[in-house]
Write an enzyme that holds these catalytic residues in place. Structure first.
Site, PDB file in Angstrom:
ATOM      1  CB  ALA A 116      17.272   4.227  48.618  1.00 45.12           C
ATOM      2  CB  CYS A 117      12.844   5.502  52.547  1.00 44.75           C
ATOM      3  SG  CYS A 117      14.111   6.696  53.064  1.00 44.75           S
ATOM      4  CB  THR A 118      10.459   0.671  51.692  1.00 45.12           C
ATOM      5  OG1 THR A 118      11.565   0.301  50.860  1.00 45.12           O
ATOM      6  CG2 THR A 118       9.196  -0.027  51.190  1.00 45.12           C
ATOM      7  CD  GLU A 139       9.635   5.874  49.802  1.00 47.56           C
ATOM      8  OE1 GLU A 139      10.300   5.157  49.022  1.00 47.56           O
ATOM      9  OE2 GLU A 139       9.498   5.618  51.018  1.00 47.56           O
TER      10      GLU A 139
END
Length: 474
Positions: free
Chosen positions: A8-10, A101
């Site tokens: 659950a990246c940014t 992502e």
């Protein structure tokens, strides 16, 4: 819990005319598990007698790789039991890549082109792509062709950059993808949603897509617009969970770079690319990757405890394994141009350490550690400090912030000095010099981290609930 849960990246992407020094930058947090070490390695240039076979330890995806593999940095898992997950790196040709992502496609498009169970996933993407590409645009085309041939097992976004261009590639379904070049004077923040909007099929300089993408959408009646081809709206999701988990992170990033704009954190219409109100520093990306809605009512670390503190998912959180900023600076040769800034553990409690792209080895401590704490692991050193701060955040938080500031200043000085001294070096001498400089940076940070850790442990001994005053007469 297996590592196969979606990350659950940014992500943040910045074009060269949007930065203060003309660098291109791609950056991302890797968020999956609270206790799952990452390593940092360098794969050497390799020329093999025969084309090797890549077999994914995750889902069995198999493909033949080229005989010549370029040197590249990478941040793999401590174990390949659930996949390699090399995630980020810079290769010897001056190309940076960050993958992935994680995102989601809607039921309509997946019904027309399902994901491929044994297709390409996040864990394999850097390994099968980064060593073999010589520009960001070539990276998009190379990986795109692999997706069309072998299929994708997940919906993902992939970041590419070189000294000239920054690209964002989105893999939506089993075989269909689209990519957009970030305009040189713009930036983008992406948070677990398909983000690319209107695609101009007559502009190959700025847009690349899978073969037959437009016809696939037409044949399967997937586009509700009468005039535009909006990739996000056709392939993505726009449900209620997005407005709590995803869009607020994009809102916060855009709020930081465009403070004069008033936007709703739960809006589904936030733009993909924007021009910032000022030029962007690398430190701005460090701030955002370590952010938790500071300065807003949504900050979970706020002293004002309200129902809004935990309304939205922040960018930095306990499940962050590492964060990276891949900076490619203008005019320098590839070995000196590239800086792989790496922060192990929770970004808000960590420090970005600069490693030059030309290095030939990484610190031993960055190649150690498993799922249980060990003091010889750089990952666990950062995690330990964070855990100590967490237990008494409002007491220890200022000490951590002061250390981070002190170390950032010193690292910036070190990079400037290394740049100057490296100007007249080349080939082997340059590689040796950049390697030693990078190792010294890591050793310095490790020393400072350990010093503060010792200080906080000592202070915490007096914070026990069993340390209380009694009647002096007893």
């Amino acid at each position: 819990m297996e590592r196969k849960t979606f990350s659950a990246c940014t992500s943040i992407l910045v074009g060269r005319q949007a930065t203060v020094d003309g660098s291109t930058m791609i950056a991302r947090t890797e968020d999956a598990k609270t206790a799952w070490p990452k390593y940092f390695v360098v794969h050497p240039h390799q020329v093999l007698q025969a084309e090797p076979q890549f077999v994914s330890p995750d889902n069995g995806f198999t493909m033949t790789l080229p005989k010549i593999r370029g040197k590249y940095t990478a941040t793999p898992e401590w174990t390949d039991k659930y996949g390699i997950f090399e995630e980020s790196g810079i290769n010897e040709y001056g190309v940076a890549m960050s993958a992935t992502e994680s995102a989601y496609a809607n039921e309509r498009v997946l019904g027309a082109d399902p994901l491929v169970e044994k297709g390409i996933g996040e864990e394999a993407m850097v390994t099968i792509t980064l060593p073999y590409i010589k520009s960001a645009r070539a990276g998009v085309k190379y990986l795109g062709q692999l997706i069309e041939k072998y299929g994708a097992s997940e919906t993902n976004g992939v970041l590419f950059s070189d000294q000239s261009e920054v690209w964002y590639l989105e893999i939506a379904t089993g075989h269909y993808w689209a990519a957009q070049r970030i305009p040189d004077n713009c930036y983008a923040v992406v948070a677990n949603q398909l983000a690319i909007q209107n695609i101009d099929f007559n502009d190959p300089h700025n847009f690349l897509t899978a073969k037959g993408l437009k016809q696939f959408v037409l044949n399967n009646h997937l586009n509700s617009s009468r005039s535009n081809f909006n990739f996000r709206e056709i392939f993505g999701t726009q449900d209620q969970s997005d407005t709590v988990y995803n869009t607020p992170r994009v809102w916060y990033g855009q709020r930081y770079f465009n403070p004069q704009s008033k936007q709703d954190p739960q809006s589904q219409q936030l733009p993909f690319v924007r021009q910032a109100e000022r030029l962007i520093y690398r430190e701005d990306l460090e701030y955002l990757l370590g952010s938790h809605y500071q300065g807003t009512v949504y900050d979970p670390l706020s002293r004002q405890n309200t129902a809004l503190n935990h309304k939205f998912r922040p960018i930095s959180l306990a499940k962050t394994q590492e964060a990276h900023i891949l900076q490619l600076r203008p005019e320098y040769p590839a070995a000196l141009s590239g800086l792989h800034w790496l922060a192990l553990g929770v970004t808000a409690q960590s420090i970005f350490v600069p490693f030059y792209a030309g290095i030939t080895q990484t610190p031993t401590s960055y190649q150690r550690g498993n799922a249980t704490y060990s003091s010889d692991s750089a990952y666990w050193q950062f995690k330990l400090l964070g855990i100590l701060v967490d237990a008494h955040y409002h007491l220890f938080g200022d000490s951590l912030a002061a250390l981070q500031k002190e170390v950032r200043i010193q690292l910036n000085q070190n990079v400037r000095q290394t740049d100057q001294q490296a100007q007249n070096l080349s080939n082997k001498k340059l590689a040796e010099f950049l390697t030693q400089a990078s190792l010294k940076n890591a050793a310095y940070v490790s020393q400072k981290i350990n010093e503060l850790t010792a200080e906080l442990i000592t202070t915490a001994t007096a914070l026990s609930p069993l340390d209380f005053k009694t009647d002096e007469n007893l």
